[in-house]
Motif scaffolding. Structure first.
Motif, short mmCIF file in Angstrom:
data_model
loop_
_atom_site.label_atom_id
_atom_site.label_comp_id
_atom_site.label_asym_id
_atom_site.label_seq_id
_atom_site.Cartn_x
_atom_site.Cartn_y
_atom_site.Cartn_z
N ARG A 38 1.16 -0.63 0.01
CA ARG A 38 -0.60 0.05 0.02
C ARG A 38 0.97 1.08 -0.18
O ARG A 38 1.49 1.52 1.31
N LEU A 39 0.76 2.22 -0.82
CA LEU A 39 1.52 3.89 -0.74
C LEU A 39 1.82 4.30 0.17
O LEU A 39 3.06 4.72 0.77
N ASN A 45 9.06 7.43 -2.56
CA ASN A 45 8.58 9.57 -2.75
C ASN A 45 9.45 9.36 -4.54
O ASN A 45 10.15 9.30 -4.65
N ARG A 46 8.45 9.26 -5.30
CA ARG A 46 8.49 9.19 -7.05
C ARG A 46 7.64 9.75 -7.38
O ARG A 46 6.18 9.90 -7.24
N TYR A 58 5.60 0.78 -9.37
CA TYR A 58 7.38 0.70 -9.79
C TYR A 58 7.38 0.26 -7.44
O TYR A 58 8.15 -0.20 -7.17
N THR A 59 6.46 0.06 -6.80
CA THR A 59 6.86 -0.95 -5.12
C THR A 59 7.55 -1.68 -5.44
O THR A 59 7.60 -1.64 -4.85
N ARG A 60 6.80 -2.70 -6.05
CA ARG A 60 6.57 -3.66 -6.61
C ARG A 60 8.62 -4.20 -6.30
O ARG A 60 9.33 -5.10 -5.90
N PHE A 61 8.89 -2.77 -6.90
CA PHE A 61 10.72 -3.86 -6.48
C PHE A 61 11.46 -2.84 -5.96
O PHE A 61 12.18 -3.14 -4.77
N LEU A 62 10.72 -2.44 -4.55
CA LEU A 62 11.06 -2.49 -2.79
C LEU A 62 10.98 -3.79 -2.36
O LEU A 62 11.90 -3.80 -1.68
N ALA A 73 11.24 -14.44 -1.32
CA ALA A 73 10.14 -13.49 -1.73
C ALA A 73 9.38 -13.31 -2.83
O ALA A 73 10.00 -13.70 -3.71
N ILE A 74 8.07 -13.69 -2.86
CA ILE A 74 7.77 -13.49 -4.35
C ILE A 74 6.64 -12.25 -3.71
O ILE A 74 6.36 -12.08 -3.31
N PHE A 75 6.97 -11.21 -5.17
CA PHE A 75 5.94 -11.10 -5.26
C PHE A 75 4.26 -11.26 -6.24
O PHE A 75 4.79 -11.52 -7.50
N MET A 76 2.99 -10.14 -5.84
CA MET A 76 2.73 -10.24 -7.59
C MET A 76 1.52 -9.87 -7.31
O MET A 76 1.28 -8.81 -6.10
N ASP A 77 1.23 -9.08 -8.42
CA ASP A 77 0.45 -8.40 -8.90
C ASP A 77 -1.05 -9.40 -8.29
O ASP A 77 -1.49 -10.12 -8.09
N CYS A 78 -1.84 -7.46 -8.14
CA CYS A 78 -3.18 -8.18 -7.43
C CYS A 78 -4.34 -8.69 -8.27
O CYS A 78 -5.30 -8.82 -7.92
#
Length: 219
Positions: A38-39, A45-46, A58-62, A73-78
């Protein structure tokens, strides 16, 4: 130790993250630690990019930064629905790798997607929609880099050596369709939670899971 999963979160489709999390837990044979990107929670700060289609573009790359550059860890689109046991991805070897992704050759014909967002075409499109990350090998994605580098640099995994990017079975990120082998369906252009996509040919299964989630949440 629970498998860490980060799901993108967008204020226009917040329930999608809940439905995806429900479907992950429903089929998982291992403990899961699920968090939403969640932003407001990220002190990110972008400058807003008019071409970004979601709040988590962009926050997926955090994720490696948020994990202290340690572990998996795994990232997934909602806008996904899980139909298989995510343990299959947890079991994939990550030795010497930075990432595992489904290496799509996705060239969508549509000019718009979702709720009127521009549909863009670029190399490695949708590779970053589902990422198994070896966080220790992704120290180049600092918070500053994620806040300042171009979308092309990030989504194309520039500066991540190609030999450190391996594959996920393509049944785990199936774009806008499903069959008996599908483990995860990805509604890339828009799902049935948008009025314009109520008649998505594979929308009913998502709506069924949404109804299950609502009953579970209300219990």
């Amino acid at each position: 130790m629970a498998l860490r999963i980060f799901i993108g979160w967008d204020s226009r489709e917040g329930e999608c993250s809940d439905v995806l999390a429900y479907s992950l837990r429903k089929h998982s044979s291992i403990p899961l630690e699920i968090k939403y990107l969640r932003l407001p929670d990220l002190a990110f700060n972008r400058t807003h990019d008019p071409l970004q289609s979601t709040e988590f573009t962009y926050t997926r790359f955090l994720v490696p930064f948020l994990c202290g550059y340690q572990g998996k860890a795994i990232f997934m689109d909602c806008d996904m629905l899980c139909l298989g046991d995510i343990k299959e991805l947890d079991d994939l070897k990550m030795d010497g790798l930075a990432l595992r992704v489904v290496k799509h050759d996705h060239r969508p014909p549509e000019k718009v997607k979702m709720d009127g967002k521009v549909q863009t075409v670029y190399p490695r499109k949708n590779w970053s929609s589902l990422m198994v990350m070896n966080c220790d090998h992704l120290r180049l994605w600092t918070k500053q880099v994620v806040e300042t580098q171009t979308g092309g640099y990030l989504h194309r995994f520039q500066d991540v050596p190609d030999e450190q990017i391996d594959e996920i079975p393509n049944t785990w990120n199936v774009l806008d369709r499903m069959d008996a082998q599908t483990k995860l369906i990805h509604y890339t252009s828009g799902g049935p939670w948008f009025d314009n996509y109520r008649d998505h040919p594979f929308g009913k299964i998502w709506l069924d899971y949404r109804d299950e989630y609502r009953l579970h949440a209300a219990a």
